[in-house]
Motif scaffolding. Structure first.
Motif, PDB file in Angstrom:
ATOM      1  N   SER A  62       0.843  -1.208   0.000  1.00 28.37           N
ATOM      2  CA  SER A  62       0.000   0.000   0.000  1.00 28.37           C
ATOM      3  C   SER A  62       0.870   1.246   0.000  1.00 28.37           C
ATOM      4  O   SER A  62       0.529   2.260  -0.633  1.00 28.37           O
ATOM      5  N   GLN A 100      -7.382   0.454  -0.292  1.00 31.23           N
ATOM      6  CA  GLN A 100      -7.623  -0.847   0.352  1.00 31.23           C
ATOM      7  C   GLN A 100      -8.923  -0.819   1.155  1.00 31.23           C
ATOM      8  O   GLN A 100      -9.655  -1.797   1.179  1.00 31.23           O
ATOM      9  N   ASP A 154      -5.638  -1.295  -4.863  1.00 33.71           N
ATOM     10  CA  ASP A 154      -5.108  -1.923  -3.652  1.00 33.71           C
ATOM     11  C   ASP A 154      -6.083  -2.992  -3.159  1.00 33.71           C
ATOM     12  O   ASP A 154      -7.061  -2.683  -2.485  1.00 33.71           O
ATOM     13  N   GLU A 155      -5.851  -4.225  -3.555  1.00 31.19           N
ATOM     14  CA  GLU A 155      -6.680  -5.370  -3.169  1.00 31.19           C
ATOM     15  C   GLU A 155      -8.169  -5.116  -3.405  1.00 31.19           C
ATOM     16  O   GLU A 155      -8.991  -5.247  -2.493  1.00 31.19           O
TER      17      GLU A 155
HETATM   18 MG    MG Z   1      -1.980  -2.818   2.180  1.00 38.89          MG
END
Ligand code: MG
Ligand code: ATP
Length: 251
Positions: free
Chosen positions: A49, A86, A163-164
């Motif tokens: 991140s 995220q 991010d994910e």
């Molecule tokens: Mg992260």
């Protein structure tokens, strides 16, 4: 894959990022060509991140250089860059449509019929067609994550940092969203950096997979994914790529 231009779209050289005594990233080099899809994998806390935050211009205190289209990110970040965080970070007081509209470029009026149609199309694509008037508190975690993804796509950036984005989704929904993202980015020539914990996802989507190691975060290895597109999830080349990533992760 596009021919390599002289200067990559994303360029990170000797990036070291510290938070006090914590070295989140140590001497990271990364070059991403225009239109390339790069996945970043690595253990929790290894600096994934942080890397995206640097690239998006949210961090100005680090050692080394990070540039987008040749412009130093310390100047405040590039308008070309869109980020999907995220955590969904939705506005609680407005509904799904309002939250996705936040992602529109500043010069686009959300009330404009074309903009509204585009927002509704994105909401439909992320599978939330029946929820446009729901507020975040009325949505599940995976639904919030999809609103956040739609907001990122609304900006239609030339560089997309993710991010994910699929971490809270069930397998079927995840596969649908992965395919949509892949198609949309290929169609638009979007340059993508996708952070994920999911090795299968990294191999399926990416042209290259950057494996980060931790303590401190550094590039462990880079795995090229040479499988043809469109891809089959069961493609033997992808299985081999997955094995190489897993080996590099040491899990
Ligand atoms: Mg992260
Ligand atoms: N604002 C901050 N202040 C202090 N330390 C931070 C901060 N942000 C991140 N860190 C530290 O930097 C390191 C990298 O964090 P980062 O969030 O980039 O990890 P990550 O790879 O994204 O992890 P995860 O997979 O769990 O999301 C961690 O040790 C974390 O504790």
């Amino acid at each position: 894959m596009a021919d390599a231009p002289s200067e990559p779209t994303l360029s990170v050289r000797g990036l070291t990022k510290r938070y006090g005594d914590t070295v989140a990233l140590a001497d990271v080099d990364l070059a991403v060509r225009g239109g390339e899809f790069v996945a970043v994998v690595g253990p929790s806390g290894c600096g994934k991140s942080t890397l995206l935050r640097v690239l998006s211009g949210l961090e100005d205190r680090f050692e080394g250089r990070a540039a987008v289209d040749g412009d130093d990110v310390r100047e405040g970040g590039s308008d070309a860059v869109g980020m999907v965080f995220q955590e969904p970070r939705l506005l609680p007081w407005t509904d799904v449509r309002g939250n996705v509209a936040v992602g529109l470029p500043a010069d686009v009026d959300a009330a404009d019929p074309d903009a509204r149609a585009r927002i509704d199309e994105l909401i439909r694509i992320v599978g939330l067609g029946g929820f446009a008037e729901r507020r975040p508190a009325e949505l599940s975690g995976g639904m919030k994550q999809r609103v956040s993804l739609a907001r990122g796509l609304a900006y239609d950036p030339s560089v997309l940092l993710l991010d994910e984005p699929f971490s809270a989704l069930d397998r079927l929904t995840k596969h649908e969203q992965q395919d949509h993202l892949s198609d949309a980015c290929a169609e638009r020539g979007t340059t993508v950096v996708l952070v994920t914990h999911d090795v299968e996802e990294a191999a399926y989507l990416a042209d290259r997979v950057v494996v980060l190691g931790d303590q401190p975060g550094r590039v462990e290895t880079v795995v090229d994914v040479d499988a043809d597109r469109p891809r089959e999830r069961t493609d033997e080349d992808l299985l081999a790529v997955r094995a190489r990533i897993v080996e590099a992760l040491g899990v």
